[in-house]
Motif scaffolding. Structure first.
Motif, mmCIF file in Angstrom:
data_model
loop_
_atom_site.group_PDB
_atom_site.id
_atom_site.type_symbol
_atom_site.label_atom_id
_atom_site.label_comp_id
_atom_site.label_asym_id
_atom_site.label_seq_id
_atom_site.Cartn_x
_atom_site.Cartn_y
_atom_site.Cartn_z
ATOM 1 N N PRO A 82 -2.180 -35.775 45.078
ATOM 2 C CA PRO A 82 -3.063 -35.747 46.260
ATOM 3 C C PRO A 82 -2.241 -35.785 47.551
ATOM 4 O O PRO A 82 -2.690 -35.304 48.582
ATOM 5 N N PHE A 88 -6.172 -31.538 46.233
ATOM 6 C CA PHE A 88 -5.865 -32.202 44.959
ATOM 7 C C PHE A 88 -6.396 -33.629 44.970
ATOM 8 O O PHE A 88 -6.316 -34.321 45.974
ATOM 9 N N GLU A 89 -6.907 -34.055 43.815
ATOM 10 C CA GLU A 89 -7.417 -35.414 43.700
ATOM 11 C C GLU A 89 -6.732 -36.121 42.552
ATOM 12 O O GLU A 89 -6.260 -35.484 41.612
ATOM 13 N N SER A 90 -6.705 -37.454 42.637
ATOM 14 C CA SER A 90 -6.091 -38.185 41.527
ATOM 15 C C SER A 90 -7.047 -38.192 40.333
ATOM 16 O O SER A 90 -8.223 -37.897 40.474
#
Lengths: 256, 231
Positions: A82, A88-90
């Protein structure tokens, strides 16, 4: 991406220009630095313009696969951090990170870049497992080629730790990892009828389709992956391979 | 050099193909596609409401594909549930089918395509795409073209189509290149390669794949006609 910037980009492309001033078949400046993390068996940071990834290689002793008892194994993983992009995501690996790592893996595996037989310790029992982990640091497009090159750079200087049959001594590394081929991946996107090498983030976001081509020293194509929702023609594929053949040689020369 | 194929086929010859539409009665559309010993079934559910709501697209329906191999479809049992491989194949299947469908009539909806491999003898993603394309047509989803897929490649130095498992694992060297065509539009919607081929070999293999896809289209067309002429 909003429609205004899309229209603007397409107008530029029709005039034969890209938003960052590059030619259609021009790659961004590539910068490779080695040994970016000292506990790794090998590591590298690669930049394609502002796109940046770090790859580290670790070695572990493990069991071989039942169908290849005298060969070491390779595992490639990718973390799209991220930190590196608002997109982007965790959490568990996204489909994009799975594709990224599997396509990096494909070129290394299919070109037989690592001599896996030399990574056998005791046949059928113990082999070296090569763990290649990709971390994205900044996404300005074409993480694929940057990751692939960084993986290769990290493998190129990786050394095997000492092993006495019980313990791995990570402090003592002497022997080089047997890297016997240097497969380079080149990605080209298609927007309308234009083929753009080393796509920027904006270009990636509006692409119709993408083709990643993995190429060995002998000019053999060892991996391909079509990406994106659009289509290609046989002529497109032919042109894309030609451009990739040319650029892969340039990129390979950058590996010391 | 690979002189004769293990099952006696010509290098441009496909394994025996069977296709049947309407194999899952409760689905909106479904199909079985068999090529040699590889068997795929596909079912389409939808267009139906898409949840969670934030995934909805007010401009168009979305296509969602899921590819899965049954645990017993190969010699060494596969652990049930998604794997990295199956997730990647689901993605490329979706990308292979998307250019052929038009979901603008179905805002906020999803069309789910489920592909199951019942029995595997190489070429499962291609068989899955062929079955899925039939199932989409069977479901009455608006389509610009069918999608036909086949694996082309190089085995023991020979360019050929439709590799079986023996050829995929051939010790003298094997390159597998799965390709999907929209046959009437002459467009490639799936292209992958594992192995090693020169450029001219790739182009030759692509031409072979294109011809093979025309044969597959014929089988698909017959399967659809069979259901809708008699059923």
């Amino acid at each position: 991406m909003d429609n205004i910037s899309k229209e603007y980009l397409i107008k530029l492309l029709e005039k034969g220009k890209r938003i960052d001033g590059r030619k259609f078949d021009e790659i961004r400046n590539i910068d490779i630095s080695y040994d970016v993390s000292k506990h790794a068996e090998g590591s590298a940071r690669v930049k394609f313009g502002d796109t940046e990834v770090i790859v580290g290689v670790k070695l572990e002793v493990g069991e071989p696969f039942p169908d290849k008892l005298d060969e070491g194994t390779i595992i490639v993983g990718a973390e799209m951090l991220p930190l590196s992009s608002p997109d982007f995501e965790s959490g568990p690996p996204s489909i994009d990170s799975i594709e990224l790592s599997r396509v990096v893996d494909r070129a290394i595996r299919e070109s037989k870049a690592i001599d896996l037989k030399k990574l056998c310790i005791v046949e059928g029992e113990k082999v070296w497992i090569v763990l290649i982990d990709i971390y994205t640091i900044n996404n300005c497009g074409n993480l694929q080629d940057a990751s692939s090159l960084a993986a290769l750079a990290a493998l190129k200087q990786a050394k095997i730790p000492e092993y006495d049959g019980k313990n791995v001594s990570y402090k003592n590394k002497n022997e080089k990892l047997p890297l016997v081929s240097l497969p380079i991946e080149c990605s080209i996107t298609k927007i309308k009828d234009k083929l753009l090498t080393d796509p920027s983030l904006e270009e990636e976001k509006m692409m119709d389709a993408r083709l990643t081509v993995g190429i060995t020293e002998s000019g053999e194509i060892c991996a391909m992956q079509k990406g994106g929702k659009g289509v290609l023609t046989i002529e497109d594929v032919s042109k894309m391979i030609d451009i990739s053949l040319k650029n892969s040689e340039k990129i390979r020369k950058l590996l010391k | 050099m690979y002189i004769k194929r293990s099952d006696g086929r010509g290098f441009d010859e496909l394994r025996k193909i069977e296709a049947k539409v309407g194999v899952v009665k409760s689905a909106n559309g479904s199909a079985m596609f068999r090529i040699g010993d590889t068997i795929a079934i596909a079912a389409v559910r939808g267009p139906r409401d898409l949840y969670p709501k934030f995934m909805q697209n007010p401009k168009s329906g979305i296509l969602r594909c899921n590819y899965n191999m049954m645990s017993f479809s190969v010699d060494e049992r596969i652990r049930p549930g998604p794997s990295r491989r199956s997730r990647e194949i689901s993605l490329v299947t979706e990308n292979a089918l998307l250019p052929a469908v038009d979901l603008e009539e179905f805002p906020n909806a999803v069309v789910d395509v489920f592909v199951e491999i019942v029995q595997a003898d190489a070429g499962t993603r291609c068989a899955g795409i062929c079955a899925a394309s039939l199932a989409l047509a069977d479901a009455g989803i608006p389509m610009r073209d069918m999608v036909c897929a086949i694996s082309a490649g190089k085995v023991g130095g020979k360019i050929l189509v439709d590799l079986d498992k023996f050829e995929e694992d051939y010790e003298g060297g094997s390159t597998d290149m799965p390709v999907a065509f929209l046959p009437r539009r002459n467009e490639i919607s799936l292209l992958q390669l594992d192995g090693g081929m020169k450029k001219d070999e790739i182009i030759k293999a692509l031409e072979l794949a294109k011809k093979s896809c025309e044969k597959i289209l014929e089988v698909q067309r017959k399967a659809l006609m069979e259901k809708y002429q008699h059923g």
